[in-house]
Design an enzyme around this catalytic site. Structure first.
Site, PDB file in Angstrom:
ATOM      1  N   ASP A  31      -2.033  -1.026  -3.783  1.00  0.00           N
ATOM      2  CA  ASP A  31      -2.278  -0.389  -4.924  1.00  0.00           C
ATOM      3  C   ASP A  31      -0.977  -0.487  -5.897  1.00  0.00           C
ATOM      4  O   ASP A  31       0.003  -1.147  -5.664  1.00  0.00           O
ATOM      5  CB  ASP A  31      -2.687   1.156  -4.567  1.00  0.00           C
ATOM      6  CG  ASP A  31      -1.373   1.766  -3.519  1.00  0.00           C
ATOM      7  OD1 ASP A  31      -0.322   1.440  -3.853  1.00  0.00           O
ATOM      8  OD2 ASP A  31      -1.856   2.434  -2.754  1.00  0.00           O
ATOM      9  N   GLU A  75      -7.995 -20.080 -16.545  1.00  0.00           N
ATOM     10  CA  GLU A  75      -8.450 -20.636 -15.505  1.00  0.00           C
ATOM     11  C   GLU A  75      -9.454 -21.742 -15.802  1.00  0.00           C
ATOM     12  O   GLU A  75     -10.829 -21.313 -15.934  1.00  0.00           O
ATOM     13  CB  GLU A  75      -9.068 -19.756 -14.340  1.00  0.00           C
ATOM     14  CG  GLU A  75      -9.429 -20.350 -12.948  1.00  0.00           C
ATOM     15  CD  GLU A  75     -10.348 -19.572 -12.312  1.00  0.00           C
ATOM     16  OE1 GLU A  75     -10.100 -19.822 -10.996  1.00  0.00           O
ATOM     17  OE2 GLU A  75     -11.132 -18.974 -12.491  1.00  0.00           O
ATOM     18  N   ASP A  97     -10.481 -15.508 -16.188  1.00  0.00           N
ATOM     19  CA  ASP A  97     -11.175 -15.847 -15.023  1.00  0.00           C
ATOM     20  C   ASP A  97     -12.361 -17.152 -15.519  1.00  0.00           C
ATOM     21  O   ASP A  97     -13.058 -16.716 -16.473  1.00  0.00           O
ATOM     22  CB  ASP A  97     -11.981 -14.685 -14.442  1.00  0.00           C
ATOM     23  CG  ASP A  97     -12.298 -15.104 -12.871  1.00  0.00           C
ATOM     24  OD1 ASP A  97     -11.549 -15.552 -12.051  1.00  0.00           O
ATOM     25  OD2 ASP A  97     -13.849 -14.967 -12.736  1.00  0.00           O
ATOM     26  N   ASP A 129      -4.244   3.620   3.036  1.00  0.00           N
ATOM     27  CA  ASP A 129      -5.400   3.230   3.315  1.00  0.00           C
ATOM     28  C   ASP A 129      -5.616   1.869   3.535  1.00  0.00           C
ATOM     29  O   ASP A 129      -6.858   1.451   3.805  1.00  0.00           O
ATOM     30  CB  ASP A 129      -6.698   3.736   2.094  1.00  0.00           C
ATOM     31  CG  ASP A 129      -6.183   3.077   0.964  1.00  0.00           C
ATOM     32  OD1 ASP A 129      -5.116   2.179   0.878  1.00  0.00           O
ATOM     33  OD2 ASP A 129      -6.979   3.064  -0.234  1.00  0.00           O
ATOM     34  N   ASP A 143       0.779  -1.136  -0.047  1.00  0.00           N
ATOM     35  CA  ASP A 143      -0.175   0.211  -0.001  1.00  0.00           C
ATOM     36  C   ASP A 143       0.767   1.361   0.047  1.00  0.00           C
ATOM     37  O   ASP A 143       1.680   1.313   1.059  1.00  0.00           O
ATOM     38  CB  ASP A 143      -0.901  -0.216   1.163  1.00  0.00           C
ATOM     39  CG  ASP A 143      -1.851   1.240   1.406  1.00  0.00           C
ATOM     40  OD1 ASP A 143      -1.675   1.941   0.212  1.00  0.00           O
ATOM     41  OD2 ASP A 143      -2.049   1.521   2.617  1.00  0.00           O
TER      42      ASP A 143
END
Ligand code: NOJ
Length: 502
Positions: A29, A244, A186, A25, A21
């Site tokens: 990221d 996948e 996915d 927060d 991060d």
């Protein structure tokens, strides 16, 4: 000329919100990833796979995409992703991203503006959702039920609608134009459903694999993947797809990995296999045989953001370290999951800290996948271990202080240094030749390396040869149970010329 870099590449999966991060927060990221690129370079992986960073209401932590061609402000901006790709390329790292084509978020504008893109019915069939309960939800405004193989906030697209195919061509082009090296698809086996929406046979088996589902793994997928391959091949630089495809039969998987379809498919039978020499060998052999028939390469995986961490699954870090030397000696591509190289175990979280929709939707009956998604420990003696200056989105265990990347770096006995060494010495190219070995062990040659894994035998003598790497410190002449080693040939005394055991 194609260099087929993906054939024996090692990919590193970054679960974006749990990696690093930069903004304080508590959510990882893109800028946090950029700052850690030198770490990844030094680790020795070839490519990254970033989990979804697109705008998302987070019903399934980004796998409910509200806009496929933007970046969620919590994770950064398009310019940040461009910078990440450019910097990774400078370091010789490829960047692949997650494509989620089976479903969108219910807040994607398509769900309001193009209901015809989705699967609807007046009479729901018996299909179950992967996240518990039925796969259909009634939409009062439209007076019909929509399909969601996952959460109700993830309506399934109807891939039989040509406009959906066109939309995704544009999405692929958007990211290929920005220079990404490929996509992880996915649930790549479920996009097209049985158009007649026939019931599945009950009782539904308890298995992560979809072989039993008649509604999926449909022939329409293959023209789609040929279309995507042709599109990607029109770009320079050998862009790739890894599917996948959650099927257990390697012969069914082999139909997807073709010179004109997907480059790779994850090997989940290996991932779900027990730490048992015979079973691992049977899986390896079954996979290699099926894929060799179509000239494809396997992609081995032992961890990802959906499954219990390896050290916990196998019952010990020692076994997980031995498995690392097995994984990285197998021919083909390999996928690592962030934190695997640190030997992290599954984290036991209190119910109130759990965030996975599976936990919520099953009323706690299924514990969910949070335990493998806890933010990484980078440095320091206490949470947040350098992950953030704020509060990590899932709590880290205080006991991780000895497992930070900082604590492990430079310690030859650490799991991090084991992975670094394995990635440096990993054999590339060529096949695998089994050597006879006692029950409970696996021994095979990869080029000039001999890989020996003692899963459960009382002891495995090391033959002559130069010991390149051992999974535990102190190994010299004998491998105790749950250890592995790589030896450099020539190995004259070790069963040379004898065929592999039956
Ligand atoms: C597979 C992803 O890995 C998982 O995290 C997600 O929940 C489902 N697909 C649905 O997108």
């Amino acid at each position: 000329m194609s260099d087929e870099w993906w054939r024996d590449a090692v990919f590193y999966e970054i679960y974006v919100r749990s990696f690093a991060d930069s903004g304080g927060d508590g959510l990882g990221d893109v800028t946090g990833i950029r700052a850690r690129l030198p770490y990844l370079r030094e680790l020795g992986v070839d490519a990254l796979w970033l989990t979804p960073f697109y705008p998302s209401p987070d019903a399934d932590h980004g796998y409910d995409v509200a806009d496929y061609v933007d970046v969620d402000p919590r994770f950064g901006t398009l310019a940040d992703v461009d910078a990440l790709v450019a910097e990774a390329h400078e370091l010789g790292l490829r960047v692949t991203i997650d494509l989620v084509p089976n479903h969108t978020s219910d807040r994607h504008r398509w769900f309001a503006e193009h209901p015809e893109y989705y699967v609807w019915t007046e009479e729901p069939n018996n299909w179950p959702s992967h996240f518990g309960g039925p796969a259909w939800t009634f939409d009062a405004a439209r007076g019909r039920h929509y399909l969601h193989l996952f959460a109700p906030e993830q309506p399934d697209l109807d891939w039989h609608v040509p406009a959906v195919e066109d939309e995704f061509d544009a999405i692929l082009r958007f990211w290929l134009d920005r220079g990404v090296d490929g996509f992880r698809i996915d649930v790549g086996h479920v996009l097209y459903k049985d158009p007649e929406l026939r019931d599945e046979q009950e009782p539904f088996p308890e298995t992560p694999f979809a072989d039993w589902r008649r509604a999926v793994d449909r022939p329409e997928l293959h023209p789609l993947y040929r279309r995507w391959r042709a599109l990607a091949d029109s770009y320079p630089g050998e862009r790739m797809f890894v599917g996948e495809v959650v099927l257990s039969d390697p012969r069914r998987i082999a139909r997807y990995v073709r010179p004109d379809e997907l480059h790779l498919c994850f090997n989940f039978t290996f991932l779900y296999e027990e730490w048992d020499a015979d079973r691992l060998r049977a899986t390896i052999d079954g996979t290699l045989a099926a894929l060799a028939e179509v000239g494809a390469t396997s992609s081995w995986v032992l961890e990802n953001h959906d499954v219990t961490r390896l050290a916990t699954r196998y019952g010990s870090l020692r076994a997980a370290r031995a498995a690392a030397l097995l994984l990285l000696a197998l021919p083909g591509a390999a996928f690592l999951y962030a934190g695997q190289e640190l030997g992290l175990g599954e984290v036991e979280l209190p119910d109130e800290a759990r965030r996975d929709p599976i936990f919520r939707r099953t009323g706690g009956e299924r514990i969910g996948r949070d335990g493998c998604r806890v933010p990484l420990p980078w440095s320091g003696d206490a949470p947040p271990f350098g992950f953030t200056t704020g509060e990590p989105w899932l709590p880290q265990p205080a006991g991780w202080s000895g497992l930070t990347a900082e604590a492990q770096a430079g310690d030859p006995a650490s799991t991090l240094e084991l992975y670094r060494a394995a990635l440096a010495f990993r054999p590339r190219g060529g096949g695998l030749d089994w050597r006879a070995s006692p029950p409970g062990t696996l021994v095979f040659e990869r080029g000039e390396l001999l890989c020996l894994v003692n899963v459960s035998a009382p002891a495995l003598d090391l033959p002559e040869g130069e010991l390149v790497l051992a999974s535990e410190p102190g190994v010299t002449t004998v491998l105790p149970p749950e250890t592995a080693a790589w030896l450099r040939r020539p190995v004259p005394s070790y069963d040379r010329g004898r065929s592999a055991r039956p």
